[in-house]
Design an enzyme around this catalytic site. Structure first.
Site, PDB file in Angstrom:
ATOM      1  N   CYS A  59      91.955  32.598 110.281  1.00 40.86           N
ATOM      2  CA  CYS A  59      91.426  33.334 111.423  1.00 40.86           C
ATOM      3  C   CYS A  59      90.179  34.114 111.017  1.00 40.86           C
ATOM      4  O   CYS A  59      90.040  34.549 109.873  1.00 40.86           O
ATOM      5  CB  CYS A  59      92.490  34.294 111.955  1.00 40.86           C
ATOM      6  SG  CYS A  59      91.987  35.175 113.459  1.00 40.86           S
ATOM      7  N   ASP A  65      89.477  37.013 111.866  1.00 43.44           N
ATOM      8  CA  ASP A  65      89.810  38.435 111.818  1.00 43.44           C
ATOM      9  C   ASP A  65      89.320  39.052 110.509  1.00 43.44           C
ATOM     10  O   ASP A  65      89.586  38.520 109.423  1.00 43.44           O
ATOM     11  CB  ASP A  65      91.325  38.606 111.953  1.00 43.44           C
ATOM     12  CG  ASP A  65      91.741  40.043 112.196  1.00 43.44           C
ATOM     13  OD1 ASP A  65      91.436  40.902 111.352  1.00 43.44           O
ATOM     14  OD2 ASP A  65      92.381  40.316 113.237  1.00 43.44           O
ATOM     15  N   ARG A  98      90.315  41.435 108.867  1.00 43.80           N
ATOM     16  CA  ARG A  98      91.370  41.967 107.989  1.00 43.80           C
ATOM     17  C   ARG A  98      92.027  40.889 107.130  1.00 43.80           C
ATOM     18  O   ARG A  98      92.963  41.180 106.389  1.00 43.80           O
ATOM     19  CB  ARG A  98      92.445  42.658 108.840  1.00 43.80           C
ATOM     20  CG  ARG A  98      91.915  43.821 109.677  1.00 43.80           C
ATOM     21  CD  ARG A  98      92.938  44.261 110.690  1.00 43.80           C
ATOM     22  NE  ARG A  98      93.181  43.210 111.680  1.00 43.80           N
ATOM     23  CZ  ARG A  98      94.093  43.296 112.660  1.00 43.80           C
ATOM     24  NH1 ARG A  98      94.852  44.385 112.757  1.00 43.80           N
ATOM     25  NH2 ARG A  98      94.245  42.300 113.523  1.00 43.80           N
ATOM     26  N   HIS A 117      97.956  34.839 111.089  1.00 42.49           N
ATOM     27  CA  HIS A 117      98.372  36.177 110.666  1.00 42.49           C
ATOM     28  C   HIS A 117      99.021  36.912 111.833  1.00 42.49           C
ATOM     29  O   HIS A 117      98.637  36.753 112.989  1.00 42.49           O
ATOM     30  CB  HIS A 117      97.191  36.991 110.122  1.00 42.49           C
ATOM     31  CG  HIS A 117      96.170  37.352 111.164  1.00 42.49           C
ATOM     32  ND1 HIS A 117      96.148  38.584 111.782  1.00 42.49           N
ATOM     33  CD2 HIS A 117      95.150  36.646 111.699  1.00 42.49           C
ATOM     34  CE1 HIS A 117      95.141  38.617 112.647  1.00 42.49           C
ATOM     35  NE2 HIS A 117      94.526  37.460 112.618  1.00 42.49           N
ATOM     36  N   CYS A 134      97.539  38.929 115.389  1.00 43.07           N
ATOM     37  CA  CYS A 134      96.318  38.200 115.738  1.00 43.07           C
ATOM     38  C   CYS A 134      95.906  38.497 117.181  1.00 43.07           C
ATOM     39  O   CYS A 134      96.684  38.289 118.117  1.00 43.07           O
ATOM     40  CB  CYS A 134      96.553  36.700 115.561  1.00 43.07           C
ATOM     41  SG  CYS A 134      95.135  35.676 116.000  1.00 43.07           S
TER      42      CYS A 134
END
Length: 201
Positions: free
Chosen positions: A39, A41, A43, A95, A98
């Site tokens: 992803c 993302d 993080r 994750h 998400c």
């Protein structure tokens, strides 16, 4: 922006102190064993999660780690990784927490990204019987995250790139994992495939 350049200089200096030949060796070639499809993302930094250095893992990221058969970007990364770099493992990693998964089940418009999230809504629809028995929303989102990863592993397995690699006997395994942003740990979803749809032994 200057902070980023300063951070870069500190990082480059640190890497050179750890290994004086690091950048010289890195510049010669990349020879990763792994392709990570994850992803976008911020993080979820692939290298750091698995403790690998630059050059040790090839990475493709998009919203909600989707592998779509019309996404020429993802398919090109996959083809390059398998045919040119000869990676041995393709990891699809979602994750928990998400935003793409959450947005896909919300009953409201998000704009252009709704077209992308349609693929997650399709996963949700295919598993509505299972997910319908989950009353807690947080648990539903976690389960949908896992189901989405499993679907994407199937999508990777069905690409012409992977099918051709298996037909010619190339060593290539596919894996589905989930990363938990709450504790930093990876979870293996036990959907590893090592040849033409056969579970790895």
């Amino acid at each position: 922006m200057q902070e980023l350049f300063d951070n870069n200089r500190h990082w480059a200096k640190r890497m050179t102190q750890l290994n004086a030949r690091f950048f010289r060796d890195l510049a010669r070639q990349q020879a990763p064993k792994y392709l990570w499809i994850g992803c976008a993302d911020s993080r979820v930094p692939a290298n750091e999660i698995v403790g690998l250095l630059p050059g040790e893992i090839f990475v493709h990221r998009n919203v909600a780690n989707l592998v779509i058969h019309t996404d020429i970007n993802c398919l090109s990364v996959l083809q390059y990784a398998v045919d040119i770099l000869r990676v041995e493992h393709v990891i699809v990693c979602g994750h928990y927490g998400c935003g793409g998964i959450q947005a896909a089940v919300e009953d409201r418009r998000h704009g252009l990204i709704d077209n992308w999230l349609r693929h997650i809504r399709d996963v949700h629809h295919r598993h509505r019987g299972l997910l319908g028995r989950t009353k807690d929303k947080a648990a539903l989102l976690r389960r949908l995250c896992e189901l989405n990863v499993k679907e994407q592993v199937v999508n990777v397995a069905n690409t012409t790139t992977v099918q051709d690699a298996w037909r010619r006997g190339q060593r290539l395994s596919l894996h589905g994992w989930v990363y938990d942003i709450h504790d930093g740990l990876l979870k293996d979803l036990a959907v590893t495939v090592d040849r033409e749809g056969q579970p790895a032994r």
